[in-house]
Design a protein around this motif. Structure first.
Motif, short mmCIF file in Angstrom:
data_model
loop_
_atom_site.label_atom_id
_atom_site.label_comp_id
_atom_site.label_asym_id
_atom_site.label_seq_id
_atom_site.Cartn_x
_atom_site.Cartn_y
_atom_site.Cartn_z
N UNK A 24 16.98 -20.78 53.24
CA UNK A 24 16.62 -20.79 54.56
C UNK A 24 15.51 -20.21 54.92
N UNK A 25 14.16 -20.51 54.11
CA UNK A 25 12.93 -19.61 54.59
C UNK A 25 12.38 -20.18 55.80
N UNK A 26 11.63 -19.53 56.48
CA UNK A 26 10.63 -19.81 57.58
C UNK A 26 9.14 -19.41 56.98
N UNK A 27 8.26 -19.97 57.64
CA UNK A 27 6.76 -19.79 57.24
C UNK A 27 5.90 -19.44 58.35
N UNK A 28 5.50 -18.36 58.38
CA UNK A 28 4.63 -17.70 59.36
C UNK A 28 2.94 -17.79 58.98
N UNK A 29 2.16 -18.31 59.95
CA UNK A 29 0.79 -18.01 59.79
C UNK A 29 0.65 -16.64 59.93
N UNK A 30 0.19 -15.61 59.07
CA UNK A 30 -0.02 -14.40 59.03
C UNK A 30 -1.35 -14.03 59.70
N UNK A 31 -1.45 -14.15 60.95
CA UNK A 31 -2.41 -13.88 61.64
C UNK A 31 -2.79 -12.39 62.46
N UNK A 32 -1.52 -11.73 62.18
CA UNK A 32 -1.51 -10.31 62.54
C UNK A 32 -0.67 -9.74 61.58
N UNK A 33 -0.75 -8.32 61.34
CA UNK A 33 0.01 -7.59 60.35
C UNK A 33 1.57 -7.24 61.10
N UNK A 34 2.19 -7.29 59.82
CA UNK A 34 3.81 -7.14 60.10
C UNK A 34 4.04 -6.33 59.06
N UNK A 35 5.56 -5.68 59.36
CA UNK A 35 6.18 -4.87 58.53
C UNK A 35 7.55 -5.44 58.07
N UNK A 36 7.76 -5.79 56.91
CA UNK A 36 9.22 -6.42 56.62
C UNK A 36 10.35 -5.29 56.47
N UNK A 37 11.28 -5.72 57.04
CA UNK A 37 12.64 -4.91 56.83
C UNK A 37 12.72 -4.81 55.10
N UNK A 38 13.90 -3.86 54.72
CA UNK A 38 14.20 -3.66 53.51
C UNK A 38 15.06 -5.00 53.24
N UNK A 39 14.75 -5.63 51.96
CA UNK A 39 15.85 -6.51 51.46
C UNK A 39 15.56 -8.05 51.88
N UNK A 40 14.41 -8.29 52.57
CA UNK A 40 13.77 -9.50 53.12
C UNK A 40 13.33 -10.22 51.99
N UNK A 41 13.69 -11.41 51.80
CA UNK A 41 12.99 -12.35 50.79
C UNK A 41 11.77 -12.71 51.31
N UNK A 42 10.77 -12.86 50.44
CA UNK A 42 9.18 -13.00 51.04
C UNK A 42 8.56 -13.62 49.91
N UNK A 43 7.54 -14.36 50.20
CA UNK A 43 6.38 -14.54 49.15
C UNK A 43 5.20 -15.22 49.93
#
Ligand SMILES: NC(=O)N[C@@H](O)C(=O)O
Length: 136
Positions: A84-103
């Motif tokens: 159940x992935x979502x797709x964000x345009x990374x136009x600003x910096x973020x910090x992922x929580x531990x254990x969040x799936x990402x690519x």
């Protein structure tokens, strides 16, 4: 395929923190995210891929993604729901929580981000049956 979303603190809250000054904040220095203990490292990462087949998570490390060049799309999914992935345009910096799936993938010929994560980082991978991309 998923609809692209904007990075807002509300939309991104299930996955992590947007690295920005809080609304109405008048301070010049704000710690927006931190770890309790442990060393960290800073990396730069560049890529040309327009789709992904594999997503990853780091069970014991938060991870920042700070756009440097090009247009990055950050795919994220909750720890128990990698499909159940979502797709964000990374136009600003973020910090992922531990254990969040990402690519990451890019909408430009190449893109790059600055990454901050724990010095010792473990990675877990999940393979999709089909390549994942985004609608624009
Ligand atoms: N591809 C990707 O997201 N890599 C990062 O998570 C990393 O730890 O380098």
């Amino acid at each position: 395929m998923r609809q692209l979303e904007s990075v807002t603190s509300e939309a991104f809250a299930p996955f992590g923190t947007v690295l920005e000054f809080p609304v109405k904040c008048r301070e010049d220095f704000v710690i927006v995210d931190t770890e309790e203990k442990g060393g960290w490292r800073v990396a730069v990462f560049r890529y040309q891929n327009k789709e992904i087949r594999r997503i990853e998570n780091h069970p014991f490390s938060k991870e920042s993604f700070e756009p440097l060049e090009g247009i990055t799309v950050l795919l994220v999914a909750g720890h128990d729901t990698p499909e159940e992935y979502r797709a964000f345009v990374l136009d600003k910096p973020i910090c992922l929580k531990k254990g969040i799936w990402h690519q990451v993938l890019t909408l430009t010929p190449e893109a790059s981000v600055k990454i901050t994560e724990n010095r010792e980082v473990e990675s877990v991978f999940y393979e999709y049956d089909t390549a994942k991309s985004v609608m624009i």
